[in-house]
Design a protein around this motif. Structure first.
Motif, short mmCIF file in Angstrom:
data_model
loop_
_atom_site.label_atom_id
_atom_site.label_comp_id
_atom_site.label_asym_id
_atom_site.label_seq_id
_atom_site.Cartn_x
_atom_site.Cartn_y
_atom_site.Cartn_z
N MET A 32 52.59 -114.33 18.37
CA MET A 32 51.23 -113.89 18.70
C MET A 32 51.25 -113.08 20.00
O MET A 32 50.65 -112.00 20.07
CB MET A 32 50.30 -115.08 18.86
CG MET A 32 48.88 -114.68 19.27
SD MET A 32 47.83 -116.07 19.71
CE MET A 32 48.56 -116.59 21.24
N ASP A 33 51.97 -113.57 21.01
CA ASP A 33 52.02 -112.88 22.30
C ASP A 33 52.65 -111.49 22.18
O ASP A 33 52.30 -110.58 22.92
CB ASP A 33 52.81 -113.71 23.32
CG ASP A 33 52.08 -114.99 23.69
OD1 ASP A 33 50.85 -115.07 23.48
OD2 ASP A 33 52.75 -115.92 24.20
N ALA A 42 48.08 -126.82 14.76
CA ALA A 42 48.37 -125.65 13.93
C ALA A 42 47.08 -124.92 13.56
O ALA A 42 47.03 -123.69 13.57
CB ALA A 42 49.13 -126.07 12.67
N ARG A 43 46.04 -125.68 13.27
CA ARG A 43 44.75 -125.06 12.93
C ARG A 43 44.18 -124.29 14.13
O ARG A 43 43.69 -123.17 13.98
CB ARG A 43 43.73 -126.13 12.50
CG ARG A 43 44.00 -126.69 11.13
CD ARG A 43 42.98 -127.81 10.82
NE ARG A 43 43.11 -128.23 9.46
CZ ARG A 43 42.56 -127.62 8.42
NH1 ARG A 43 41.83 -126.54 8.61
NH2 ARG A 43 42.74 -128.07 7.21
N LEU A 77 52.48 -120.66 10.53
CA LEU A 77 51.45 -121.69 10.58
C LEU A 77 51.00 -122.12 9.18
O LEU A 77 50.68 -123.28 8.96
CB LEU A 77 50.26 -121.21 11.41
CG LEU A 77 50.58 -121.04 12.90
CD1 LEU A 77 49.41 -120.42 13.62
CD2 LEU A 77 50.98 -122.37 13.53
N ASP A 78 51.00 -121.19 8.25
CA ASP A 78 50.66 -121.55 6.87
C ASP A 78 51.64 -122.58 6.32
O ASP A 78 51.24 -123.54 5.66
CB ASP A 78 50.66 -120.30 5.97
CG ASP A 78 49.45 -119.42 6.21
OD1 ASP A 78 48.47 -119.89 6.83
OD2 ASP A 78 49.48 -118.25 5.76
N LYS A 79 52.91 -122.40 6.63
CA LYS A 79 53.92 -123.38 6.17
C LYS A 79 53.66 -124.76 6.77
O LYS A 79 53.77 -125.78 6.07
CB LYS A 79 55.32 -122.90 6.51
CG LYS A 79 55.76 -121.70 5.70
CD LYS A 79 57.12 -121.22 6.12
CE LYS A 79 57.50 -119.94 5.38
NZ LYS A 79 58.78 -119.40 5.84
N ASP A 91 43.51 -120.26 14.34
CA ASP A 91 42.22 -119.64 14.67
C ASP A 91 42.35 -118.68 15.85
O ASP A 91 41.75 -117.60 15.86
CB ASP A 91 41.18 -120.72 14.98
CG ASP A 91 40.84 -121.57 13.76
OD1 ASP A 91 41.14 -121.13 12.63
OD2 ASP A 91 40.30 -122.68 13.95
N LYS A 92 43.14 -119.06 16.84
CA LYS A 92 43.35 -118.20 18.01
C LYS A 92 44.05 -116.90 17.60
O LYS A 92 43.68 -115.81 18.04
CB LYS A 92 44.20 -118.95 19.05
CG LYS A 92 44.41 -118.18 20.33
CD LYS A 92 45.20 -119.01 21.34
CE LYS A 92 45.48 -118.22 22.59
NZ LYS A 92 46.30 -118.98 23.54
N ILE A 93 45.05 -117.02 16.73
CA ILE A 93 45.80 -115.84 16.27
C ILE A 93 44.90 -114.92 15.46
O ILE A 93 44.93 -113.69 15.62
CB ILE A 93 47.05 -116.26 15.46
CG1 ILE A 93 48.06 -116.91 16.39
CG2 ILE A 93 47.65 -115.07 14.74
CD1 ILE A 93 49.23 -117.57 15.67
#
Length: 174
Positions: free
Chosen positions: A53-54, A78-79, A65-67, A83-85
């Motif tokens: 993300m950074d 992870a959720r 994150l889906d995995k 959401d942040k991403i």
């Protein structure tokens, strides 16, 4: 005898079933095997997703994150990171669209200025065709010729030669 064979086969099946359970169901961490426990893998995945993300690799982070969420849909960390991403990705896309829009507007302004300049040039050319400029040819008067002759007499031989060449060139129109 048949009973002994049935007991031996039954025992073998039970031993194989127990071995399969031990291999596939029990925790993955065993001494010396190099396998990573589930919680450590989760932490590493979350950290890697944050690094992606950074660096602007939003889709790769979301895939990781889906995995994690497929394995545990209740994983709040992870959720939250997902959401942040998603928010960061939307902001980055908005910024890119705004930048592209600004560049497009600047290009449009340059095109309009160029078009206006070409129109003015065309009008200027058309105007000069309709009203050609007057060409004024100036001829030397006798007095000016006499003055030049006096100036030539006062020069040295070499300078006279140069001055005569210049005068002949001027007279011929060059």
């Amino acid at each position: 005898m048949d009973r002994k064979i049935i007991v031996i086969i039954g025992a073998a099946v039970v031993i194989i079933a127990v071995a399969l359970v031990l291999v596939f169901v029990l925790p993955k961490k065993k001494a010396g095997t190099g396998e990573v426990p589930v919680s450590k893998a989760r932490e590493n995945t979350l950290r890697l997703a944050g690094e992606y993300m950074d660096s602007g690799e939003y889709q790769r982070a979301l895939d990781l994150l889906d995995k994690l969420l497929i394995e545990n849909a209740d994983d709040q960390d992870a959720r939250d990171l997902r959401d942040k991403i998603i928010g960061e990705k939307a902001r980055a896309e908005d910024t890119a669209r705004a930048k592209q829009s600004t560049e497009t507007e600047a290009e449009k302004a340059r095109q309009e200025a160029l078009s206006k300049s070409l129109s003015q040039l065309g009008e200027s050319i058309e105007s000069s065709r309709q009203n050609p400029p007057e060409v004024v040819v100036r001829t030397q008067t006798d007095k000016e010729k006499e003055q030049q002759q006096k100036d030539l007499e006062n020069l040295s031989a070499r300078e006279k030669e140069k001055a005569l060449k210049v005068r002949s060139l001027l007279d011929s129109g060059i």
